[in-house]
Design an enzyme around this catalytic site. Sequence first.
Site, PDB file in Angstrom:
ATOM      1  CD  GLU A  32      11.571   2.809  32.501  1.00  0.00           C
ATOM      2  OE1 GLU A  32      11.837   4.025  32.637  1.00  0.00           O
ATOM      3  OE2 GLU A  32      11.145   2.118  33.416  1.00  0.00           O
TER       4      GLU A  32
ATOM      5  CG  HIS B 284       9.178   2.453  36.014  1.00  0.00           C
ATOM      6  ND1 HIS B 284      10.434   2.960  35.848  1.00  0.00           N
ATOM      7  CD2 HIS B 284       9.123   1.985  37.284  1.00  0.00           C
ATOM      8  CE1 HIS B 284      11.125   2.789  36.965  1.00  0.00           C
ATOM      9  NE2 HIS B 284      10.344   2.199  37.860  1.00  0.00           N
TER      10      HIS B 284
ATOM     11  CG  HIS C 152       9.475  -1.494  41.079  1.00  0.00           C
ATOM     12  ND1 HIS C 152      10.285  -1.418  39.985  1.00  0.00           N
ATOM     13  CD2 HIS C 152       9.415  -0.244  41.591  1.00  0.00           C
ATOM     14  CE1 HIS C 152      10.715  -0.171  39.838  1.00  0.00           C
ATOM     15  NE2 HIS C 152      10.191   0.554  40.806  1.00  0.00           N
TER      16      HIS C 152
END
Length: 90
Positions: free
Chosen positions: A12, A27, A67
């Site tokens: 991220e 991500h 995720h």
Amino acid sequence: FEGIDILGNIIESSILSPNRAFYGNLHNLGHLFIAYCHDPDNRHLESFGVMADPPAAMRDPMFYRWHAFLDDLFQQFKATLPRYTVNQAS
């Protein structure tokens, strides 16, 4: 504490990341790749899938698998790091 920051910058990236172009943004790029995988070269003029739309992304079952993959990646990396010393943890 720097070890986990390396992974954070890869998964991220943000304006705080030392080199965003190098680290990428796993991500968010994953969301986009999944959203466009049904028509990657726009040959069929299809719109993107819900994974590219943050408010709707959870409607795609792939959201949860994506995720889970990121969580697994984090746990695997974390397991390779040395334990914090008492001074580092306090």
